[in-house]
Design an enzyme around this catalytic site. Structure first.
Site, PDB file in Angstrom:
ATOM      1  N   SER A   1       2.077   7.477  -0.650  1.00  0.00           N
ATOM      2  CA  SER A   1       3.369   7.353   0.061  1.00  0.00           C
ATOM      3  C   SER A   1       3.441   8.063   1.415  1.00  0.00           C
ATOM      4  O   SER A   1       4.464   7.976   2.083  1.00  0.00           O
ATOM      5  CB  SER A   1       4.558   7.836  -0.799  1.00  0.00           C
ATOM      6  OG  SER A   1       4.941   6.861  -1.736  1.00  0.00           O
ATOM      7  N   THR A   2       2.379   8.767   1.817  1.00  0.00           N
ATOM      8  CA  THR A   2       2.501   9.573   3.040  1.00  0.00           C
ATOM      9  C   THR A   2       2.106   8.822   4.315  1.00  0.00           C
ATOM     10  O   THR A   2       2.154   9.383   5.402  1.00  0.00           O
ATOM     11  CB  THR A   2       1.639  10.856   2.969  1.00  0.00           C
ATOM     12  OG1 THR A   2       0.253  10.482   2.943  1.00  0.00           O
ATOM     13  CG2 THR A   2       1.963  11.680   1.742  1.00  0.00           C
ATOM     14  N   GLY A   3       1.710   7.544   4.172  1.00  0.00           N
ATOM     15  CA  GLY A   3       1.358   6.751   5.356  1.00  0.00           C
ATOM     16  C   GLY A   3       2.508   5.837   5.722  1.00  0.00           C
ATOM     17  O   GLY A   3       3.588   6.302   6.131  1.00  0.00           O
ATOM     18  N   VAL A   4       2.298   4.550   5.524  1.00  0.00           N
ATOM     19  CA  VAL A   4       3.310   3.527   5.833  1.00  0.00           C
ATOM     20  C   VAL A   4       4.656   3.838   5.148  1.00  0.00           C
ATOM     21  O   VAL A   4       5.718   3.581   5.724  1.00  0.00           O
ATOM     22  CB  VAL A   4       2.798   2.139   5.369  1.00  0.00           C
ATOM     23  CG1 VAL A   4       3.864   1.078   5.504  1.00  0.00           C
ATOM     24  CG2 VAL A   4       1.569   1.738   6.165  1.00  0.00           C
TER      25      VAL A   4
ATOM     26  N   ASP B   1      -4.999   1.063   0.814  1.00  0.00           N
ATOM     27  CA  ASP B   1      -5.009  -0.191   0.045  1.00  0.00           C
ATOM     28  C   ASP B   1      -6.008  -1.172   0.671  1.00  0.00           C
ATOM     29  O   ASP B   1      -6.863  -1.756  -0.025  1.00  0.00           O
ATOM     30  CB  ASP B   1      -3.581  -0.777   0.071  1.00  0.00           C
ATOM     31  CG  ASP B   1      -3.328  -1.806  -1.020  1.00  0.00           C
ATOM     32  OD1 ASP B   1      -4.227  -2.030  -1.849  1.00  0.00           O
ATOM     33  OD2 ASP B   1      -2.217  -2.384  -1.024  1.00  0.00           O
TER      34      ASP B   1
ATOM     35  N   ASN C   1       1.437  -1.633  -3.145  1.00  0.00           N
ATOM     36  CA  ASN C   1       2.862  -2.016  -3.059  1.00  0.00           C
ATOM     37  C   ASN C   1       3.237  -2.784  -4.321  1.00  0.00           C
ATOM     38  O   ASN C   1       2.361  -3.234  -5.061  1.00  0.00           O
ATOM     39  CB  ASN C   1       3.129  -2.841  -1.804  1.00  0.00           C
ATOM     40  CG  ASN C   1       2.209  -4.037  -1.712  1.00  0.00           C
ATOM     41  OD1 ASN C   1       2.233  -4.935  -2.540  1.00  0.00           O
ATOM     42  ND2 ASN C   1       1.343  -4.033  -0.699  1.00  0.00           N
TER      43      ASN C   1
ATOM     44  N   GLY D   1      -3.953   0.592   5.465  1.00  0.00           N
ATOM     45  CA  GLY D   1      -4.172   1.950   4.952  1.00  0.00           C
ATOM     46  C   GLY D   1      -5.241   2.018   3.877  1.00  0.00           C
ATOM     47  O   GLY D   1      -6.248   1.309   3.926  1.00  0.00           O
TER      48      GLY D   1
HETATM   49  N1  APR Z   1      -9.287   7.329   2.025  1.00  0.00           N
HETATM   50  C1  APR Z   1      -8.341   8.231   1.738  1.00  0.00           C
HETATM   51  N2  APR Z   1      -7.108   8.201   2.255  1.00  0.00           N
HETATM   52  C2  APR Z   1      -6.818   7.195   3.122  1.00  0.00           C
HETATM   53  C3  APR Z   1      -7.758   6.190   3.476  1.00  0.00           C
HETATM   54  C4  APR Z   1      -9.041   6.290   2.886  1.00  0.00           C
HETATM   55  N3  APR Z   1      -9.999   5.405   3.146  1.00  0.00           N
HETATM   56  N4  APR Z   1      -7.150   5.342   4.360  1.00  0.00           N
HETATM   57  C5  APR Z   1      -5.904   5.806   4.552  1.00  0.00           C
HETATM   58  N5  APR Z   1      -5.702   6.922   3.823  1.00  0.00           N
HETATM   59  C6  APR Z   1      -4.523   7.784   3.723  1.00  0.00           C
HETATM   60  C7  APR Z   1      -3.509   7.756   4.844  1.00  0.00           C
HETATM   61  O1  APR Z   1      -3.957   8.564   5.921  1.00  0.00           O
HETATM   62  C8  APR Z   1      -2.272   8.350   4.152  1.00  0.00           C
HETATM   63  O2  APR Z   1      -2.309   9.775   4.188  1.00  0.00           O
HETATM   64  O3  APR Z   1      -3.753   7.398   2.605  1.00  0.00           O
HETATM   65  C9  APR Z   1      -2.446   7.931   2.704  1.00  0.00           C
HETATM   66  C10 APR Z   1      -1.445   6.903   2.236  1.00  0.00           C
HETATM   67  O4  APR Z   1      -1.142   6.019   3.299  1.00  0.00           O
HETATM   68  P1  APR Z   1      -0.967   4.446   3.113  1.00  0.00           P
HETATM   69  O5  APR Z   1      -2.278   3.810   2.818  1.00  0.00           O
HETATM   70  O6  APR Z   1      -0.193   3.948   4.262  1.00  0.00           O
HETATM   71  O7  APR Z   1      -0.083   4.323   1.740  1.00  0.00           O
HETATM   72  P2  APR Z   1       1.507   4.478   1.483  1.00  0.00           P
HETATM   73  O8  APR Z   1       2.169   5.372   2.440  1.00  0.00           O
HETATM   74  O9  APR Z   1       1.615   4.776   0.015  1.00  0.00           O
HETATM   75  O10 APR Z   1       2.043   3.029   1.776  1.00  0.00           O
HETATM   76  C11 APR Z   1       1.757   1.975   0.891  1.00  0.00           C
HETATM   77  O11 APR Z   1       0.893   0.576   2.633  1.00  0.00           O
HETATM   78  O12 APR Z   1      -1.187  -0.411   2.810  1.00  0.00           O
HETATM   79  C12 APR Z   1       0.114  -0.583   2.409  1.00  0.00           C
HETATM   80  O13 APR Z   1      -0.105  -2.142   0.584  1.00  0.00           O
HETATM   81  C13 APR Z   1       0.234  -0.818   0.903  1.00  0.00           C
HETATM   82  O14 APR Z   1       2.453  -1.595   1.192  1.00  0.00           O
HETATM   83  C14 APR Z   1       1.672  -0.516   0.726  1.00  0.00           C
HETATM   84  C15 APR Z   1       1.897   0.667   1.638  1.00  0.00           C
END
Ligand code: APR
Length: 178
Positions: free
Chosen positions: A127-130, A44, A34, A42
């Site tokens: 970007s595909t998670g949170v 991060d 972020n 996630g």
């Molecule tokens: N290895 C690979 N991919 C992973 C792992 C891992 N160990 N853990 C999670 N993921 C995947 C998730 O399933 C998703 O498809 O990473 C992708 C991105 O998801 P997020 O981690 O939620 O990232 P994003 O959508 O970019 O959101 C960023 O989330 O953790 C916080 O600090 C971060 O605020 C920022 C936000």
């Protein structure tokens, strides 16, 4: 199928595979961070847990990172030399510059890889998670940009998209096939 490969005209490798990005040895691991670089859940959270506190110590040197860009730290205890902390866009409706900002995360990481002489680099699905980016749209942007950058790269020879689940794996495989 657990992975899918594409090769550039000169034979450089792009692979999409299932796994935990913190476990796969490469020169540079890309984090989905972020803009305050303050850590999170996630991928991060997983990267900071596996890398140890030195990552956060190094990140304190930066005030923040703008969306669509990335900053570099060493990789601590991760099986890598570098972590590129990229800040993807929070998805609203796709009409607020999100595609360009997401594309820019990938291209900047390739630039950083060239600068830091990283021959191998791994990406999560930024970007595909949170941050809520629709998976299929994000996958297309990621794959198209990675192919373009890899084809032009001088140092980078291998790119791994490490997907954390079957749904993401399928979306990225589909993007690679089309
Ligand atoms: N290895 C690979 N991919 C992973 C792992 C891992 N160990 N853990 C999670 N993921 C995947 C998730 O399933 C998703 O498809 O990473 C992708 C991105 O998801 P997020 O981690 O939620 O990232 P994003 O959508 O970019 O959101 C960023 O989330 O953790 C916080 O600090 C971060 O605020 C920022 C936000």
């Amino acid at each position: 199928m657990s992975f899918m490969d594409w090769r550039s005209p000169s034979g450089k490798l792009l692979r999409i595979e299932l796994g935990d990005i913190t476990r796969i040895p490469v020169d540079a691991i890309v984090n989905a961070a972020n803009s305050s670089l303050s850590g999170g859940g996630g991928v991060d959270g997983a990267i900071h847990r596996a890398g140890g506190p030195s990552l956060m110590q190094e990140l304190r040197r930066f005030e923040n990172c703008r969306t669509g860009s990335a900053v570099v730290t060493h990789a601590g205890k991760l099986p890598a030399k570098w972590v590129f902390h990229a800040v993807g866009p929070v998805y609203r409706d796709g009409k607020h510059g999100e595609p360009e900002l997401l594309r820019s995360c990938y291209s900047i990481c390739f630039e950083l890889a060239e600068l830091h002489k990283a021959r191998t680099i791994s990406f999560p699905a930024i970007s595909t998670g949170v941050y809520g980016y629709p998976l299929n749209d994000a996958a297309k942007i990621a794959v198209v940009e990675a192919k373009r950058c890899l084809t032009q790269a001088i140092i980078v020879e291998e790119v791994y998209f490490v997907m954390f689940g079957e749904t993401a794996l399928r979306a990225f495989n589909d993007a690679l096939e089309s």
